[in-house]
Structure formats: structure tokens, C-alpha cells
Design an enzyme around this catalytic site. Structure first.
Site, PDB file in Angstrom:
ATOM      1  N   GLY A  60       0.835  -1.184   0.000  1.00  0.00           N
ATOM      2  CA  GLY A  60       0.000   0.000   0.000  1.00  0.00           C
ATOM      3  C   GLY A  60       0.868   1.231   0.000  1.00  0.00           C
ATOM      4  O   GLY A  60       1.965   1.233  -0.545  1.00  0.00           O
ATOM      5  N   LYS A  77      -2.869   6.013   5.975  1.00  0.00           N
ATOM      6  CA  LYS A  77      -2.346   4.690   5.611  1.00  0.00           C
ATOM      7  C   LYS A  77      -3.352   4.036   4.672  1.00  0.00           C
ATOM      8  O   LYS A  77      -4.515   3.829   5.037  1.00  0.00           O
ATOM      9  CB  LYS A  77      -2.141   3.822   6.843  1.00  0.00           C
ATOM     10  N   ASP A 171       5.644  -4.386  18.890  1.00  0.00           N
ATOM     11  CA  ASP A 171       6.462  -3.997  17.732  1.00  0.00           C
ATOM     12  C   ASP A 171       7.141  -2.648  18.007  1.00  0.00           C
ATOM     13  O   ASP A 171       7.179  -1.777  17.137  1.00  0.00           O
ATOM     14  CB  ASP A 171       5.615  -3.924  16.464  1.00  0.00           C
TER      15      ASP A 171
END
Length: 323
Positions: A60, A77, A171
Site C-alpha cells: 500500500g 495509511k 512492535d
């Protein structure tokens, strides 16, 4: 041997299960994005966002845009339904939206809107004007202890906020720590985050998912055993601190067996740049086996963390300075 964070950015992040170019099925990039919330399509309610910049992602893109609805610049996003792996579309993306909608903290990128169309999913978020922590490290080579302490404290505070609410990030890395216009740290990318992780009757729930980036992964994750995700977040925060003050990663992820051996050994420091003894001692305290790893309150009360921000040693010399 430590590794350059610039090389780590090109390595195999575990969440990037596929990387390909978009084909003609989605059409050409639009100069004006019609941000249509599926729930309001029937009333034709639209939010026009004029594109200011574009960053290509694995499946993307990330666009910087001016949102008329929100009256500010936003980060959008855009995830391709044609290219994104099913796990991302069906598990990680919905989980990310579910988690970030619940979180309001000064050091978390603010979620604004989620939109789904037949071809794409749009996540509209607060725009961090000064890029990421990794950008600053690359620009400045390493971060002085004054700024490192400030950003590390902000990171610990926001992780504590999440952990208290039963949410683990899983993360934490320099690429996911963004900077606003005032250079306040903002935790982003909750794609691997998980909720409902509070202790029940004194028993802490464990994770078994192998996620995150190799260079920031704790020994227990790399060994593939059930782990306490809060403590793995803390390990990753320790790697962030090391990377800030030394301008490089503490572990070499290029060879799996070497990486596994390094993370289970005492951390090694390079001769340069010069970093104070209390800072190095704190890093050693954090990068230890899970059973010995300190909790966030213990880290916040550490000798190095207790140094006032107005007077501290830098990573380039040992002379205290006043600001």
C-alpha cells in the site's frame, strides 16, 4: 557486533509477509482522495484530503494530506486489498483499529478515522511532522543523553499507560516512534498490538505469536517459547535506548544463530561514541533474561533516569551542561 539501524530498516520485518507492486486494478494515484466512510455512503458525506506527500509501503502507501474534515494535515495509511496478505486484512488491521480507537495519550499517534472501500482500506491518523526517531538517528549519527532520556521517559510512560489497560504493543522500534512538531515522541503502528492482557488472579497471560522485528525481539521471542509481552516491550525499549545513544543496533540480525547467541549474552558496548556509566548500566539492567528484567516503575526510578533534564551528561562528552 552492533549493526547500523539503516540496514535494519531494510531487513525482514515479520509483519511484511508480501511485497509487490500494485497493478492497474486499482487505477492511478488520485490527486484528491475521496475519504468516504462506508457507514455514511448513503448520505454521500465526503471528506476531501488534498495529497501533500507519498511514501510507498509493501502492500500500500502512506500519504500525507490536508483534511478538510479534520482541519489539519493527516497521515493516511492506504492498504491495498489486492496486495495485502489475508492475515493483515482480517486480523492485524482490524485489531490495530480496535486498539488505537480506545487509546488517548499525548505520546500515542491519534486515530481519526477508518474507511473501507471495495479496493482499499484507509486509516487516517495524526501527522507527525518531524518524522521518526530512526530519521533523527540517521541525521545526527547518535542522540545525546539529554534528548535520549526525555524520549526514553516518554516511551516508558506510554508503554506503562498501555500495559495498565491490558494492551501490549509487540512492535516497539525506532521506526514506530514518531516525532510531532515539538519533538515529542509518539508511539505508532499498533498492527501487532493485543488487548486483554491484564493479569488475572495474579497470573499474567502469555503470548505465543512470533511478531515484531528480529533486531528488537527479546530472547524468549527468538527462542519460540511462550513469553510475557509486557516484558518483551520493555526489552525492545532497551534496544531503542541503546540505538539512540550509540547510533547503531546492539545485535547483528543478519545471521540467526549469531543473533540468538548475542541476545542471550551480556550486551557489548562500542568504544565510541562516549556514553555515561549510568546510561550503560541501565541498558545492561534491561537487556537481560525475562525473569530478571525490571518492570517500568523500576526503570523510571533508575539513577540515570533520575538525572534532571536541565543538567545531564551528553553522549559526546562527560561534561555536565545547563540549558
Amino acid at each position: 557486533m552492533a549493526t547500523d539501524p539503516a540496514n535494519e530498516a531494510q531487513s525482514s520485518n515479520l509483519k511484511k509477509e508480501a511485497r509487490a507492486r500494485e497493478d492497474g486494478g486499482e487505477g492511478q494515484d488520485d490527486k484528491v482522495l475521496p475519504l468516504i466512510d462506508r457507514s455514511s455512503e448513503s448520505t454521500s458525506t465526503q471528506c476531501q484530503a488534498h495529497v501533500l506527500g507519498l511514501i510507498e509501503l509493501g502492500f500500500g502507501r502512506l500519504q500525507i494530506a490536508r483534511s478538510e474534515k479534520h482541519g489539519c494535515d493527516v497521515a493516511v495509511k492506504i492498504v491495498s486489498k489486492f496486495l495485502a496478505p489475508s492475515a493483515n486484512l482480517n486480523t492485524y488491521l482490524p485489531r490495530e483499529v480496535q486498539v488505537i480507537k480506545r487509546l488517548r495519550h499525548a505520546n500515542i499517534i491519534r486515530f481519526l478515522q477508518a474507511i473501507e472501500t471495495s479496493h482499499r482500506v484507509y486509516i487516517i491518523m495524526e501527522y507527525a511532522e518531524n518524522g521518526s526517531l530512526i530519521d533523527i538517528i540517521r541525521r545526527d549519527k547518535n542522540i545525546d543523553e539529554e534528548r535520549s532520556r526525555r524520549w526514553f521517559r516518554q516511551l516508558l510512560n506510554v508503554l506503562a499507560f498501555c500495559h495498565e489497560r491490558g494492551i501490549v504493543h509487540r512492535d516497539v522500534k525506532c521506526e514506530n516512534l514518531l516525532m510531532d512538531r515539538y519533538y515529542n515522541l509518539k508511539l505508532s503502528d499498533f498492527g501487532f498490538a493485543r488487548g486483554q492482557m491484564k493479569s488475572q488472579d495474579g497470573v499474567a497471560p502469555l503470548s505465543e505469536t512470533f511478531c515484531g522485528s528480529f533486531a528488537y525481539a527479546s530472547p524468549e521471542i527468538l527462542r519460540g517459547i511462550p513469553y510475557k509481552p509486557q516484558l518483551s516491550d520493555i526489552w525492545a525499549a532497551g534496544v531503542v535506548l541503546y540505538t539512540m545513544v550509540f547510533g547503531r543496533l546492539p545485535f547483528d540480525e543478519s545471521v540467526w544463530s549469531k543473533l540468538l547467541k548475542q541476545v542471550q549474552s551480556k550486551v557489548v558496548f562500542p568504544d565510541t561514541p562516549k556514553v555515561s556509566r549510568p546510561c550503560r548500566a541501565l541498558i545492561v539492567r534491561i537487556l537481560v533474561p525475562q525473569r530478571l528484567r525490571p518492570q517500568i516503575p523500576e526503570i523510571l526510578s533508575d539513577e540515570w533516569m533520575a538525572i534532571p533534564l536541565a543538567s545531564a551528561q551528553t553522549s559526546t562528552n562527560d561534561i555536565a551542561f545547563m540549558v
